[in-house]
Design a protein around this motif. Structure first.
Motif, PDB file in Angstrom:
ATOM      1  N   UNK A 173       4.067  36.934  41.768  1.00  0.00           N
ATOM      2  CA  UNK A 173       3.643  36.915  40.368  1.00  0.00           C
ATOM      3  C   UNK A 173       4.359  37.959  39.520  1.00  0.00           C
ATOM      4  N   UNK A 174       5.396  38.584  40.047  1.00  0.00           N
ATOM      5  CA  UNK A 174       6.157  39.556  39.256  1.00  0.00           C
ATOM      6  C   UNK A 174       6.733  38.871  38.022  1.00  0.00           C
ATOM      7  N   UNK A 175       6.555  39.501  36.873  1.00  0.00           N
ATOM      8  CA  UNK A 175       7.054  38.920  35.624  1.00  0.00           C
ATOM      9  C   UNK A 175       6.124  37.892  35.013  1.00  0.00           C
ATOM     10  N   UNK A 176       4.889  37.795  35.519  1.00  0.00           N
ATOM     11  CA  UNK A 176       3.885  36.866  34.992  1.00  0.00           C
ATOM     12  C   UNK A 176       2.801  37.667  34.307  1.00  0.00           C
ATOM     13  N   UNK A 177       2.453  37.287  33.081  1.00  0.00           N
ATOM     14  CA  UNK A 177       1.381  37.950  32.353  1.00  0.00           C
ATOM     15  C   UNK A 177       0.049  37.600  33.007  1.00  0.00           C
ATOM     16  N   UNK A 178      -0.720  38.610  33.379  1.00  0.00           N
ATOM     17  CA  UNK A 178      -1.965  38.385  34.115  1.00  0.00           C
ATOM     18  C   UNK A 178      -3.124  38.119  33.157  1.00  0.00           C
ATOM     19  N   UNK A 179      -4.131  37.405  33.654  1.00  0.00           N
ATOM     20  CA  UNK A 179      -5.414  37.251  32.973  1.00  0.00           C
ATOM     21  C   UNK A 179      -6.500  37.933  33.801  1.00  0.00           C
TER      22      UNK A 179
END
Length: 420
Positions: free
Chosen positions: A177-183
Motif C-alpha cells: 500500500x505504499x503510495x496509497x492514501x489511507x482511510x
C-alpha cells in the motif's frame, strides 16, 4: 483502383480507417486522461491492457486528489508511482488516467459533491457506487480494462455489484500500500475491477503470484447476513446460489447460524474503529479547512470526530473476536457467500446523505464489513439481476486465497454463459 492502357493497376483513391478515438474527458469519471498517461512494459502478462487508477494512488508527476479540490490544490506532485501502480506497469498494463473517487474514499455511493456522479453504464438512471466509482465507471464504459481501487468497507465490491463488474478485494496487507492514501489502515486494502473473469485472474496472478491453496468447492451461507438484503435481492441471491450448485461449480452449500444481534455488534465495532482511524488521519486537516467537504462526507467525519480512544479500544476487541470467528469458518476449500450489496443501486437524484442512501449504506455495510473484520479476500461476481438492475454475489475466502477466488469466478461466469 483503375487499370491503365498498359495493363497496370493504379490506386486513384484510398480509404483509411482511423484508429479508435480515445474517450472524451468526462470530468465526473476522470481527473486526468492520457493516450495513455503512462505506458507499461512491452512484454508483460498485462501488455495491451489499460488501467483507470483511483485518485488515492500516487501517479508520478501528478498530485493525489482524493476526490476533494482543496486537497488536490494543496497536494504535492508525486515523485514516484504507488507500489501497486509500478507493479501493474511492470506487468505491461498502461495507465489510461486517474479516475474519480468519493472524498477520502469515505462513502459507498459514488456521488461526489464537487465533481458530480460518474455514469453507471449498467443502469444509467442509478448511482454508480463508491468510493471506487471512477475506475468502475471507466471499466464498465469500456474506456479501461482494469479499475485499480481500494476497499475498506466495500468500495470495490459495491460499485462492482451496481455496475455488473467483477471486483476483487485482496487479502489485507498482501498488496503493497505504499503510495496509497489511507482511510482506515486496519481495513484498507487494494482491489481491482474488470469486465471479465479472465482479466481479473490475469491481474491477480500478476500482483499476487503466490500458489493457489485449494479449489473453492464448498460454500457457507449465514441466513442472518443474507437477511440484511432487501427481499428481491435475497430471492435473486438464493436462485443464483442454486444455479452454482446445479451447474457443478459448488459441491455443497451449508448454512451457519450467527445471531443477527452479533452481526450488528460486529458491524458497529467495525464502523467505530474505521471512524476513529479516519479522524486520526484527516481530522487536523478537516478542522483547518472548514467547508472543504461535501455535506454527506462532512457528516461522516463529524460522527468520527466524536469517537474517543476508549470506545475505539473496546470496539477493536470486538473486531478481533469477530475476525477470529470468521477465519475459523473460512477453511481451505470453503467460501462464504452473501449478496455484494443490500439492494440494487439507488436511483439518481436520491439525496446524498438522505435516509434512502444512508439506510442502503448501513445495510450494505453489515454485509461488506465481514471481509474487513477477517482481513479476508472477497470477490463480487455479476450473477444476479433484480428488475433489470444488477446485483452481485460476493464470496469470501481464507486470507491468502485470492487466486482461488478468481478461479471460482471463472467457473461461475462460465456456467452463467452456458445457461444464458
Amino acid at each position: 483502383m483503375r487499370r491503365t492502357a498498359e495493363g497496370h493497376r493504379r490506386v486513384c483513391a484510398a480509404h483509411v480507417t482511423p484508429p479508435a478515438a480515445a474517450p472524451a474527458l468526462d470530468r465526473s469519471v476522470w481527473r486526468v486522461l492520457g493516450d495513455p498517461l503512462t505506458s507499461g512494459a512491452p512484454d508483460g502478462p498485462l501488455s495491451g491492457r489499460t488501467v483507470a487508477v483511483k485518485d488515492v494512488f500516487a501517479v508520478r508527476g501528478y498530485p493525489v486528489g482524493a476526490g476533494n479540490p482543496t486537497w488536490l490544490e494543496q497536494g504535492p506532485v508525486a515523485p514516484e508511482h504507488a507500489a501497486v501502480v509500478s507493479a501493474l506497469l511492470e506487468a505491461g498494463a498502461a495507465v489510461a488516467g486517474i479516475a474519480r473517487t468519493d472524498e477520502f474514499a469515505y462513502s459507498l455511493a459514488g456521488t461526489n459533491f464537487h465533481y458530480g456522479t460518474p455514469v453507471n453504464p449498467a443502469a444509467p438512471d442509478r448511482i454508480p457506487g463508491g468510493s471506487s466509482s471512477g475506475p468502475a465507471s471507466a471499466v464498465a464504459s469500456g474506456h479501461a480494462d482494469i479499475g485499480l481501487g481500494t476497499d475498506t468497507a466495500g468500495s470495490i465490491r459495491v460499485p462492482a455489484s451496481y455496475q455488473g463488474l467483477l471486483g476483487l478485494r485482496s487479502t489485507h496487507g498482501r498488496v503493497d500500500r505504499a503510495g496509497m492514501l489511507a482511510l482506515a489502515p486496519s481495513f484498507d486494502t487494494v482491489g481491482w475491477l474488470t469486465r471479465d473473469a479472465a482479466t481479473l485472474a490475469a491481474v491477480t496472478a500478476a500482483l499476487l503470484p503466490a500458489p493457489r491453496t485449494a479449489p473453492l468447492t464448498r460454500a457457507l451461507v449465514v441466513p442472518a447476513v443474507t437477511g440484511d438484503a432487501e427481499q428481491p435481492v435475497r430471492a435473486a441471491f438464493t436462485k443464483a446460489v442454486a444455479h452454482l450448485v446445479d451447474g457443478g461449480v459448488l459441491a455443497s452449500v451449508d448454512a451457519v447460524e450467527i445471531e443477527s444481534a452479533t452481526l450488528r455488534r460486529w458491524c458497529a465495532a467495525f464502523r467505530t474503529v474505521q471512524g476513529h482511524e479516519a479522524w486520526a488521519l484527516r481530522g487536523d486537516w478537516i478542522t483547518a479547512h472548514p467547508g472543504a467537504l461535501g455535506p454527506d462526507v462532512a457528516a461522516r467525519f463529524a460522527t468520527a470526530a466524536r469517537i474517543d480512544r476508549s470506545a475505539s479500544a473496546d470496539a477493536r476487541r470486538v473486531v478481533d473476536r469477530a475476525g477470529a470467528v470468521l477465519r475459523d469458518l473460512l477453511v481451505p476449500g470453503t467460501a462464504l457467500l452473501l449478496p455484494s450489496a443490500s439492494s440494487v443501486a439507488p436511483r439518481l437524484g436520491t439525496p446524498p446523505g438522505g435516509p434512502a442512501i444512508e439506510n442502503a449504506r448501513a445495510a450494505t455495510l453489515r454485509l461488506t464489513c465481514l471481509a474487513g473484520l477477517a482481513g479476508a479476500p472477497a470477490i463480487s461476481m455479476p450473477l444476479s439481476k433484480v428488475g433489470g438492475a444488477r446485483v452481485g454475489i460476493s464470496a469470501l475466502a481464507a486470507p491468502g486465497a485470492d487466486l482461488d477466488l478468481t478461479d471460482l469466478a471463472e467457473r461461475a461466469t462460465a456456467d452463467r454463459r452456458e445457461r444464458s
